[in-house]
Motif scaffolding. Structure first.
Motif, PDB file in Angstrom:
ATOM      1  N   ALA A  32      29.884 -30.450  -6.957  1.00 44.76           N
ATOM      2  CA  ALA A  32      29.151 -29.748  -5.899  1.00 44.76           C
ATOM      3  C   ALA A  32      29.258 -28.237  -6.073  1.00 44.76           C
ATOM      4  O   ALA A  32      28.284 -27.513  -5.863  1.00 44.76           O
ATOM      5  CB  ALA A  32      29.680 -30.169  -4.534  1.00 44.76           C
ATOM      6  N   LEU A  33      30.427 -27.763  -6.460  1.00 46.88           N
ATOM      7  CA  LEU A  33      30.625 -26.324  -6.640  1.00 46.88           C
ATOM      8  C   LEU A  33      29.849 -25.788  -7.843  1.00 46.88           C
ATOM      9  O   LEU A  33      29.434 -24.639  -7.846  1.00 46.88           O
ATOM     10  CB  LEU A  33      32.112 -25.997  -6.790  1.00 46.88           C
ATOM     11  CG  LEU A  33      32.946 -26.173  -5.525  1.00 46.88           C
ATOM     12  CD1 LEU A  33      34.418 -26.002  -5.837  1.00 46.88           C
ATOM     13  CD2 LEU A  33      32.505 -25.210  -4.442  1.00 46.88           C
ATOM     14  N   LYS A  34      29.648 -26.620  -8.851  1.00 47.24           N
ATOM     15  CA  LYS A  34      28.921 -26.208 -10.059  1.00 47.24           C
ATOM     16  C   LYS A  34      27.415 -26.411  -9.936  1.00 47.24           C
ATOM     17  O   LYS A  34      26.657 -25.890 -10.752  1.00 47.24           O
ATOM     18  CB  LYS A  34      29.436 -26.988 -11.275  1.00 47.24           C
ATOM     19  CG  LYS A  34      30.841 -26.590 -11.670  1.00 47.24           C
ATOM     20  CD  LYS A  34      31.303 -27.384 -12.872  1.00 47.24           C
ATOM     21  CE  LYS A  34      32.704 -26.992 -13.273  1.00 47.24           C
ATOM     22  NZ  LYS A  34      33.169 -27.722 -14.454  1.00 47.24           N
ATOM     23  N   SER A  35      26.995 -27.148  -8.913  1.00 48.89           N
ATOM     24  CA  SER A  35      25.580 -27.446  -8.721  1.00 48.89           C
ATOM     25  C   SER A  35      24.783 -26.175  -8.456  1.00 48.89           C
ATOM     26  O   SER A  35      25.255 -25.254  -7.789  1.00 48.89           O
ATOM     27  CB  SER A  35      25.410 -28.402  -7.538  1.00 48.89           C
ATOM     28  OG  SER A  35      24.049 -28.518  -7.185  1.00 48.89           O
ATOM     29  N   GLU A  36      23.571 -26.141  -8.963  1.00 48.52           N
ATOM     30  CA  GLU A  36      22.702 -24.983  -8.778  1.00 48.52           C
ATOM     31  C   GLU A  36      22.303 -24.802  -7.313  1.00 48.52           C
ATOM     32  O   GLU A  36      22.189 -23.679  -6.825  1.00 48.52           O
ATOM     33  CB  GLU A  36      21.451 -25.150  -9.641  1.00 48.52           C
ATOM     34  CG  GLU A  36      20.674 -23.887  -9.844  1.00 48.52           C
ATOM     35  CD  GLU A  36      19.578 -24.080 -10.869  1.00 48.52           C
ATOM     36  OE1 GLU A  36      18.409 -23.938 -10.481  1.00 48.52           O
ATOM     37  OE2 GLU A  36      19.890 -24.371 -12.038  1.00 48.52           O
TER      38      GLU A  36
END
Length: 69
Positions: A32-36
């Motif tokens: 979730a933190l790496k999601s665009e």
């Protein structure tokens, strides 16, 4: 900043600690933190708001939504 990134910053916990606080797997937090877009599902919103109350974290509904820039 995505909604997940805002929430993560508000809590001030590690990914592992946040995952434990909301009862989710650490890999979900990492993804979730790496999601665009980093959008937060309704179920996760409820879990995050409950955890914020328990941990005395100032979390607002605006933190759960994307910025309208």
């Amino acid at each position: 900043m995505t909604p997940w990134q805002k929430v993560y910053e508000r809590f001030g916990l590690t990914g592992r600690q946040l995952a434990i606080a909301i009862g989710r797997d650490r890999s979900k937090i990492t993804r979730a933190l790496k999601s665009e877009t980093g959008l937060i599902s309704g179920k996760d919103q409820v879990l995050l708001l409950d955890a914020a109350k328990r941990l005395n974290v100032a979390l607002t509904p605006a933190d759960l939504l994307p910025d309208n820039d």
